[in-house]
Design a protein around this motif. Structure first.
Motif, PDB file in Angstrom:
ATOM      1  N   VAL A  45       0.821  -1.196   0.118  1.00  0.00           N
ATOM      2  CA  VAL A  45       0.138   0.071   0.176  1.00  0.00           C
ATOM      3  C   VAL A  45       0.814   1.245   0.127  1.00  0.00           C
TER       4      VAL A  45
ATOM      5  N   ILE B 267       1.560   5.476  -0.202  1.00  0.00           N
ATOM      6  CA  ILE B 267       0.803   6.757   0.011  1.00  0.00           C
ATOM      7  C   ILE B 267       1.529   7.676  -1.124  1.00  0.00           C
TER       8      ILE B 267
ATOM      9  N   ILE C 273      -6.459   2.733  -6.674  1.00  0.00           N
ATOM     10  CA  ILE C 273      -6.858   3.567  -5.399  1.00  0.00           C
ATOM     11  C   ILE C 273      -7.750   2.961  -4.458  1.00  0.00           C
ATOM     12  N   ILE C 274      -7.384   2.593  -3.271  1.00  0.00           N
ATOM     13  CA  ILE C 274      -8.137   2.002  -2.058  1.00  0.00           C
ATOM     14  C   ILE C 274      -8.597   2.952  -1.009  1.00  0.00           C
ATOM     15  N   LYS C 275      -8.184   4.114  -1.251  1.00  0.00           N
ATOM     16  CA  LYS C 275      -8.496   5.370  -0.199  1.00  0.00           C
ATOM     17  C   LYS C 275      -8.191   6.507  -0.831  1.00  0.00           C
ATOM     18  N   GLY C 276      -9.186   7.483  -0.693  1.00  0.00           N
ATOM     19  CA  GLY C 276      -8.562   8.857  -1.178  1.00  0.00           C
ATOM     20  C   GLY C 276      -9.226   9.325  -2.572  1.00  0.00           C
ATOM     21  N   ASP C 277      -8.939  10.540  -2.771  1.00  0.00           N
ATOM     22  CA  ASP C 277      -9.066  11.105  -4.215  1.00  0.00           C
ATOM     23  C   ASP C 277      -8.224  12.244  -4.491  1.00  0.00           C
TER      24      ASP C 277
ATOM     25  N   VAL D  96     -10.828   8.505  -8.197  1.00  0.00           N
ATOM     26  CA  VAL D  96     -11.517   8.217  -6.776  1.00  0.00           C
ATOM     27  C   VAL D  96     -11.197   6.647  -6.352  1.00  0.00           C
ATOM     28  N   THR D  97     -11.662   6.527  -5.191  1.00  0.00           N
ATOM     29  CA  THR D  97     -11.284   4.809  -4.616  1.00  0.00           C
ATOM     30  C   THR D  97     -12.125   4.054  -5.807  1.00  0.00           C
TER      31      THR D  97
ATOM     32  N   THR E 111      -4.698  13.353  -1.800  1.00  0.00           N
ATOM     33  CA  THR E 111      -3.798  12.285  -1.111  1.00  0.00           C
ATOM     34  C   THR E 111      -4.440  10.907  -1.525  1.00  0.00           C
ATOM     35  N   ILE E 112      -3.997   9.858  -2.148  1.00  0.00           N
ATOM     36  CA  ILE E 112      -4.304   8.759  -2.176  1.00  0.00           C
ATOM     37  C   ILE E 112      -3.297   7.551  -1.559  1.00  0.00           C
ATOM     38  N   ARG E 113      -4.011   6.508  -1.386  1.00  0.00           N
ATOM     39  CA  ARG E 113      -3.629   5.165  -1.191  1.00  0.00           C
ATOM     40  C   ARG E 113      -3.978   4.304  -2.326  1.00  0.00           C
TER      41      ARG E 113
END
Length: 356
Positions: free
Chosen positions: A302, A304, A317-321, A339-340, A354-356
């Protein structure tokens, strides 16, 4: 599954690439391989780990060579344990060959260009060695030499071509036989020597390639002209084929020079894209943010990525946009809003978010 990438040197045509791929496919240790003549690379996959030296030995047995990277380290103090260094280098899987010089307190080793030898360099640093800052850099002058050979060949072949063009307009003017021979000989055996080399290498492999065709065709034309000259003397004027052998070699050299220029431009563009990929990345492991080199990433990590940073690997992307600038990859100048669940491409820039 293990994957390896090799830079193969010495391939002169698509037939050479096909020959290497066919012989690699025949090896039991290799599951699959793909040899690309345009990029002069071979992508190899195997079930078991293979040593780089074994891969290089295979390619050399086919009549080609593999590009390697050279590194030099030197001692900064009196610490220089040759036995320990020898053990480190001899057991490291990425080392192709090495040489230790005790009197000078230096060591040299070679690896494949994309080898991950960071841990090896750390071990050498702990042994009191530092990487040499001034290393001999081999300058590739192949392109310059090829252009020079094209110009020389063109200048020598021009008088032969002019007399041939004159025949189209009814002119009976011909160069003296000895002049034709003097102009054609350096083209045949100096500028065309590479074709004899390639043809000989192919014959040792029991194959024929483009070099075989060029060498055989031009040699027959050249030798037949010599025979005509020897038997007819000056009466051989108008019945010689020195210009044919010279022009064929010249045109092939021109084609190879154009091909090399196009290939160089393409590789520069690819290198520019690879340069966009960051050298390090922030990774989330065991609920902690750590900085890793790109070579240390594994599938499932994962990452960041914050605003102003480039994405280090393809993923989802698993989190954030975020707004992502993908112009270097797609040509689209307007940033894309991701987006996610959306996919992202390595080398693209996170403009905002910020995305993960």
């Amino acid at each position: 599954m293990y994957s390896y990438s090799l830079q193969i040197q010495g391939m002169t045509c698509g037939g050479c690439a096909a020959s290497v791929q066919r012989k690699l496919d025949a090896l039991e240790d290799i599951v699959s391989c793909e040899v690309n003549f345009a990029t002069e690379t071979a992508r190899i996959e195997s079930q078991e780990a293979l040593k780089p030296k074994q891969l290089i030995d295979w390619i050399r047995s086919f009549g080609f060579s593999v590009q390697t990277d050279h590194q030099r380290f030197q001692a900064t103090d009196d610490r220089f344990d040759q036995a320990s260094l020898d053990l480190i280098l001899s057991t490291h899987p990425e080392v192709v060959s090495y040489q230790i010089n005790s009197p000078l307190k230096t060591l040299d080793y070679t690896t494949l260009p994309d080898a991950n030898d960071r841990d090896l360099q750390n071990q050498l640093t702990h042994q009191g060695l530092v990487k040499a800052t001034h290393q001999d850099v081999a300058i590739d002058r192949t392109s310059t030499t090829d252009r020079t050979h094209v110009w020389i060949s063109g200048i020598l072949a021009l008088p032969l071509v002019l007399q041939m063009i004159g025949m189209w307009f009814g002119s009976s003017w011909h160069l003296p036989v000895i002049i034709e021979w003097a102009l054609a000989t350096p083209i045949q055996f100096w500028l065309g020597y590479r074709f004899y080399q390639g043809a000989w290498a192919a014959s040792k492999r029991g194959e024929a390639n483009m070099d075989t065709l060029v060498a055989l065709g031009t040699t027959v034309a050249y030798c037949y002209s010599l025979f005509q000259w020897a038997t007819l003397g000056q009466d051989a004027i108008g019945h010689l084929y020195f210009e044919a052998s010279a022009v064929v070699i010249t045109l092939v050299l021109v084609g190879k020079a154009i091909e090399a220029k196009a290939k160089h431009s393409a590789l520069e563009s690819v290198a520019a894209l690879f340069a966009l990929k960051p050298k390090t990345v922030t990774c989330l492991r065991h609920a902690q943010e750590i900085e890793l080199s790109i070579q240390e990433l594994v599938s499932g990590d994962v990452l960041i990525i914050r605003s102003g940073e480039r994405i280090a690997a393809d993923g989802v992307i698993i989190k954030g946009d975020a707004e992502i600038d993908a112009s270097a990859m797609t040509g689209e100048s307007i940033p894309e809003y991701k987006v996610t669940g959306d996919s992202v491409i390595s080398g693209t820039l996170v403009v905002n978010g910020t995305i993960r």
